[in-house]
Scaffold this motif. Sequence first.
Motif, PDB file in Angstrom:
ATOM      1  N   VAL A 341      51.805  33.438 105.961  1.00 37.53           N
ATOM      2  CA  VAL A 341      51.367  33.098 107.286  1.00 37.53           C
ATOM      3  C   VAL A 341      51.436  34.549 108.119  1.00 37.53           C
ATOM      4  O   VAL A 341      52.286  35.361 107.725  1.00 37.53           O
ATOM      5  CB  VAL A 341      52.167  32.038 107.886  1.00 37.53           C
ATOM      6  CG1 VAL A 341      51.726  30.759 107.402  1.00 37.53           C
ATOM      7  CG2 VAL A 341      53.558  32.148 107.897  1.00 37.53           C
ATOM      8  N   THR A 342      50.778  34.426 109.373  1.00 42.94           N
ATOM      9  CA  THR A 342      50.658  35.404 110.270  1.00 42.94           C
ATOM     10  C   THR A 342      50.961  34.898 111.629  1.00 42.94           C
ATOM     11  O   THR A 342      50.462  33.839 112.042  1.00 42.94           O
ATOM     12  CB  THR A 342      49.617  36.271 110.082  1.00 42.94           C
ATOM     13  OG1 THR A 342      49.416  37.064 108.821  1.00 42.94           O
ATOM     14  CG2 THR A 342      49.898  37.406 111.170  1.00 42.94           C
ATOM     15  N   VAL A 343      52.160  35.355 112.282  1.00 38.92           N
ATOM     16  CA  VAL A 343      52.216  34.882 113.389  1.00 38.92           C
ATOM     17  C   VAL A 343      52.213  35.873 114.767  1.00 38.92           C
ATOM     18  O   VAL A 343      52.411  37.228 114.490  1.00 38.92           O
ATOM     19  CB  VAL A 343      53.717  34.251 113.807  1.00 38.92           C
ATOM     20  CG1 VAL A 343      53.604  32.954 112.750  1.00 38.92           C
ATOM     21  CG2 VAL A 343      54.701  35.195 113.553  1.00 38.92           C
ATOM     22  N   PRO A 351      61.266  31.547 111.491  1.00 35.06           N
ATOM     23  CA  PRO A 351      60.110  32.355 111.089  1.00 35.06           C
ATOM     24  C   PRO A 351      58.825  31.537 110.804  1.00 35.06           C
ATOM     25  O   PRO A 351      59.061  30.251 110.423  1.00 35.06           O
ATOM     26  CB  PRO A 351      60.556  33.022 109.852  1.00 35.06           C
ATOM     27  CG  PRO A 351      61.515  32.172 109.311  1.00 35.06           C
ATOM     28  CD  PRO A 351      62.319  31.453 110.454  1.00 35.06           C
ATOM     29  N   GLY A 352      57.866  32.048 110.586  1.00 34.33           N
ATOM     30  CA  GLY A 352      56.489  31.488 110.525  1.00 34.33           C
ATOM     31  C   GLY A 352      56.304  30.730 109.090  1.00 34.33           C
ATOM     32  O   GLY A 352      55.741  29.750 108.897  1.00 34.33           O
ATOM     33  N   ASP A 377      46.821  32.231 105.276  1.00 36.42           N
ATOM     34  CA  ASP A 377      45.927  32.652 104.312  1.00 36.42           C
ATOM     35  C   ASP A 377      45.996  31.607 103.037  1.00 36.42           C
ATOM     36  O   ASP A 377      46.933  31.510 102.311  1.00 36.42           O
ATOM     37  CB  ASP A 377      46.463  33.961 104.066  1.00 36.42           C
ATOM     38  CG  ASP A 377      45.629  34.620 102.927  1.00 36.42           C
ATOM     39  OD1 ASP A 377      44.625  34.185 102.498  1.00 36.42           O
ATOM     40  OD2 ASP A 377      45.614  35.791 102.614  1.00 36.42           O
ATOM     41  N   LEU A 378      44.789  31.110 102.699  1.00 33.23           N
ATOM     42  CA  LEU A 378      44.815  29.965 101.818  1.00 33.23           C
ATOM     43  C   LEU A 378      44.238  30.658 100.450  1.00 33.23           C
ATOM     44  O   LEU A 378      44.386  29.922  99.341  1.00 33.23           O
ATOM     45  CB  LEU A 378      43.631  28.905 101.960  1.00 33.23           C
ATOM     46  CG  LEU A 378      43.633  28.176 103.223  1.00 33.23           C
ATOM     47  CD1 LEU A 378      42.621  27.397 103.343  1.00 33.23           C
ATOM     48  CD2 LEU A 378      44.981  27.645 103.324  1.00 33.23           C
ATOM     49  N   TYR A 435      40.976  31.728 106.005  1.00 32.38           N
ATOM     50  CA  TYR A 435      42.174  31.655 107.050  1.00 32.38           C
ATOM     51  C   TYR A 435      41.982  30.474 108.152  1.00 32.38           C
ATOM     52  O   TYR A 435      40.748  29.990 108.514  1.00 32.38           O
ATOM     53  CB  TYR A 435      42.135  32.993 107.705  1.00 32.38           C
ATOM     54  CG  TYR A 435      42.296  34.110 106.898  1.00 32.38           C
ATOM     55  CD1 TYR A 435      43.646  34.449 106.578  1.00 32.38           C
ATOM     56  CD2 TYR A 435      41.122  34.551 106.619  1.00 32.38           C
ATOM     57  CE1 TYR A 435      43.716  35.699 105.825  1.00 32.38           C
ATOM     58  CE2 TYR A 435      41.209  35.840 105.648  1.00 32.38           C
ATOM     59  CZ  TYR A 435      42.577  36.188 105.114  1.00 32.38           C
ATOM     60  OH  TYR A 435      42.581  37.413 104.740  1.00 32.38           O
ATOM     61  N   VAL A 436      43.236  29.608 108.208  1.00 29.44           N
ATOM     62  CA  VAL A 436      43.274  28.855 109.313  1.00 29.44           C
ATOM     63  C   VAL A 436      44.213  28.977 110.530  1.00 29.44           C
ATOM     64  O   VAL A 436      45.501  29.412 109.987  1.00 29.44           O
ATOM     65  CB  VAL A 436      43.434  27.361 108.972  1.00 29.44           C
ATOM     66  CG1 VAL A 436      43.590  26.309 109.792  1.00 29.44           C
ATOM     67  CG2 VAL A 436      42.246  27.018 107.767  1.00 29.44           C
ATOM     68  N   LYS A 437      44.041  29.028 111.714  1.00 28.85           N
ATOM     69  CA  LYS A 437      44.784  29.434 112.721  1.00 28.85           C
ATOM     70  C   LYS A 437      44.928  28.254 113.838  1.00 28.85           C
ATOM     71  O   LYS A 437      43.919  27.537 113.983  1.00 28.85           O
ATOM     72  CB  LYS A 437      44.091  30.643 113.450  1.00 28.85           C
ATOM     73  CG  LYS A 437      45.009  31.067 114.829  1.00 28.85           C
ATOM     74  CD  LYS A 437      44.211  32.215 115.606  1.00 28.85           C
ATOM     75  CE  LYS A 437      44.196  33.276 114.868  1.00 28.85           C
ATOM     76  NZ  LYS A 437      43.432  34.578 115.509  1.00 28.85           N
TER      77      LYS A 437
END
Length: 457
Positions: A341-343, A351-352, A377-378, A435-437
């Motif tokens: 994951v990215t945050v 944390p994410g 990120d899948l 990617y899903v945000k």
Amino acid sequence: MRLTCKSMAIAALAMAMSAASWGQTRHKSLNYLYSISGQKTVAGQHNREPNSDPAKWTAQIKNVTGRYPGLWSGDFLFSQHDIHYRAAMIEQAKTEWRNGALVNLMWHTCSPATAEPCGWDSSVQRKLSDDEWRQLLTEGTWLNGVLRSRLDAIAVHLQALKDSGVEVLFRPLHEMNQGAFWWGGRPGPDGTAKLYRYVHDYMTRTKGLSHLIWVWDLQDFATLESDLASYDPGEGYWDVLALDVYGSDGRGYTQQKYDAMVRASRGKPIAIGEFDRLPSPEELAAQPRWTFLMGWAELVFERNSAQSIQRLYDSPRIVDLSEMPGWGTVSAGNLARGRPVTVSSTESGYPGANAVDGSVESRWSSAYADHQHLYVDLGSNQRIRRVKVVWETAYARYFQVQTSVDGHTWKTVRDVGSNTALVNDLTGFDETARYVKIYGVNRATPWGFSIRELEVY
């Protein structure tokens, strides 16, 4: 301090989220029922005779509504024709599972005191004497041998489903309080409940059919409240509690019946096992813990107008096949679990990665500001049908679901405004993305955005 200010809200949330509500069993389809309990109801359709056309009534639902139900049901049955075509029915079950449906199987079976195949009145509804009943459940007797041989016959087909990875909502000896059937109407520890336990142990221990999800099913007689005690096989013997609603007490989907089922369920999923008259969207809204409902074959179309069937399927509470999560991936279909994951920001200690660790006890928290995001990120482009966000008390008043194939160019696929829910289970997507945000636009609290779990199916 933040924890002090939020302590009462967090305590209330913890009470609402019981362990059962977040059930993690070995069955991904059962986990799914836990996840939607109180929020959604899967629409289902039973397909009885003929087994040579095992999707006949499911196809009729599609003809009326333009949608397939999210649950398909079949039956082993008892006539020569239907026994001959059991394998065809099993192949249909495999197809339905691959398509993402819940699979339900029933076992209307001949009396062990008569030959198989058999007739409805002459055998399925032929009562056993008390002496025959004792023999049935005594090892080494002729009647017990007949019972075991018939269980052996259907176990072959159930094994074929297990070998194909198909989980089965198995509903043998249904309507246990219904005295019309040879197996039913015998209350108490040595009655129908004992037979249910025998069948359960034989299929799970002797036959090793660990893919079965056991459904304990009753009919809606006026004696329902006491029947729930008199016919209970024991908590370890069933996974789902179902009620067949035919207005057997002269009434339909009453709150009294629903409340009795909720109490007896002990936190497990409950369902409307069969019906002829559809529940209305308003009735489902007032009774939110029904996790699936199953119309009985031709009766759905004989006793309900096309308009009322359409209205039910149009209800936002109803899940049809297009909104099911699918069963072809790990972690009960959750594509996000354990992925990178990215945050945009992180509050220290949250944390994410906590948002995709499979636990609602942990969480990601952002800085105390609007316009924050987390994306997962899948690993590769995936077909996305459903996104579920479980918020901590610091939730989003307005947020967006965005997708991307490259992690740079984003597409907004859902706007959620005026949000007041701590769980947003969003269905109806048909996107292909890697990617899903979750993009938090406006906060609902003075704190940041805090996500317990992000799930993607």
